[in-house]
Design a protein around this motif. Structure first.
Motif, PDB file in Angstrom:
ATOM      1  N   ASP A  50       7.974  -6.371   4.300  1.00 18.89           N
ATOM      2  CA  ASP A  50       6.529  -6.449   4.141  1.00 18.89           C
ATOM      3  C   ASP A  50       5.934  -5.178   4.717  1.00 18.89           C
ATOM      4  N   ALA A  51       5.023  -4.570   3.986  1.00 18.01           N
ATOM      5  CA  ALA A  51       4.379  -3.359   4.466  1.00 18.01           C
ATOM      6  C   ALA A  51       2.941  -3.340   3.983  1.00 18.01           C
ATOM      7  N   SER A  52       2.068  -2.789   4.810  1.00 15.91           N
ATOM      8  CA  SER A  52       0.685  -2.599   4.384  1.00 15.91           C
ATOM      9  C   SER A  52       0.171  -1.312   5.014  1.00 15.91           C
ATOM     10  N   HIS A  53      -0.726  -0.683   4.304  1.00 12.90           N
ATOM     11  CA  HIS A  53      -1.305   0.579   4.762  1.00 12.90           C
ATOM     12  C   HIS A  53      -2.728   0.642   4.236  1.00 12.90           C
ATOM     13  N   SER A  54      -3.634   1.047   5.093  1.00 20.18           N
ATOM     14  CA  SER A  54      -5.006   1.216   4.629  1.00 20.18           C
ATOM     15  C   SER A  54      -5.578   2.477   5.254  1.00 20.18           C
ATOM     16  N   GLU A  91      -6.095   0.941   0.024  1.00 20.25           N
ATOM     17  CA  GLU A  91      -5.263  -0.056   0.676  1.00 20.25           C
ATOM     18  C   GLU A  91      -4.057  -0.333  -0.210  1.00 20.25           C
ATOM     19  N   ARG A  93      -0.563  -2.804  -0.242  1.00 20.86           N
ATOM     20  CA  ARG A  93       0.231  -3.882   0.353  1.00 20.86           C
ATOM     21  C   ARG A  93       1.452  -4.080  -0.525  1.00 20.86           C
ATOM     22  N   ARG A  94       2.554  -4.304   0.148  1.00 22.92           N
ATOM     23  CA  ARG A  94       3.792  -4.489  -0.592  1.00 22.92           C
ATOM     24  C   ARG A  94       4.640  -5.535   0.113  1.00 22.92           C
ATOM     25  N   SER A  95       5.150  -6.448  -0.648  1.00 19.85           N
ATOM     26  CA  SER A  95       6.022  -7.476  -0.104  1.00 19.85           C
ATOM     27  C   SER A  95       7.189  -7.627  -1.063  1.00 19.85           C
TER      28      SER A  95
END
Length: 186
Positions: A50-54, A91, A93-95
């Motif tokens: 799981d990764a997220s970046h904003s 933004e 998001r990746r899962s």
């Protein structure tokens, strides 16, 4: 008349074969596990990421320019205001979750007994081609009784997962989004 010993030797087909063959019979109570180059091993791949970046950027700029002319009876003034602003927000998001089993081959045995394993699995399902590859180092102690190893127990693991087809093409950004991304605008 022939001596009895010569007669027996003529009637027997030759020396009897030994029923025991070294290395040819596995023990009846042990499982076959990969231990040497060329052996196969099953890898159970269970990977979750799981990764997220904003990011947010906000800039404003305003420039005022005014001038005036006062010559004799002529009095003129002028004013110009130039301004601009930019507000951007991005933004991502990746899962991802990958669960599969694949067989690999022992390509080398290290001096300490660890196994170097490599393997690939290719599948074609409804026009989508998928490939999973695994490479890494496995301790013999981590091999289960059923000759399997969890992917989390592979040292220096390289797990590649990719695909091509209409689903893969549909999940990629369009040409304009990619162009804006290259220019730093997206």
């Amino acid at each position: 008349m022939m001596p009895l010993l010569a007669l027996a030797a003529a009637l027997l087909p030759g020396p009897a074969d030994d029923l025991y063959r070294p290395g040819g019979w596995g023990a009846l109570v042990t499982d076959q596990r990969a231990t040497q180059a060329g052996d196969t091993l099953t890898i159970i791949v269970q990977q979750t990421a799981d990764a997220s970046h904003s990011a947010q950027n906000d800039t404003r700029k305003a420039t005022d320019l005014s001038t005036g002319i006062d010559v004799g009876s002529i009095a003129e003034t002028g004013r110009a205001t130039i301004g601009g602003g930019f507000t951007g927000r991005g933004e991502a998001r990746r899962s991802e979750r990958l669960v599969t089993r694949l067989s690999v081959t022992v390509s080398a045995v290290l001096p300490n007994g660890d196994l170097i394993v490599t393997g690939r699995q290719r599948m074609a399902i409804s026009g989508e081609r998928t490939e999973v590859g695994v490479r890494g180092r496995v301790r013999v102690a981590d091999i289960g009784a059923d000759n399997t190893v969890l992917s989390s127990r592979i040292a220096d693991a390289e797990i590649d997962y990719g695909g091509k087809g209409f689903v893969s093409r549909g999940s990629k950004p369009g040409l304009l989004n990619r162009l804006f991304g290259l220019l730093g605008l997206g």
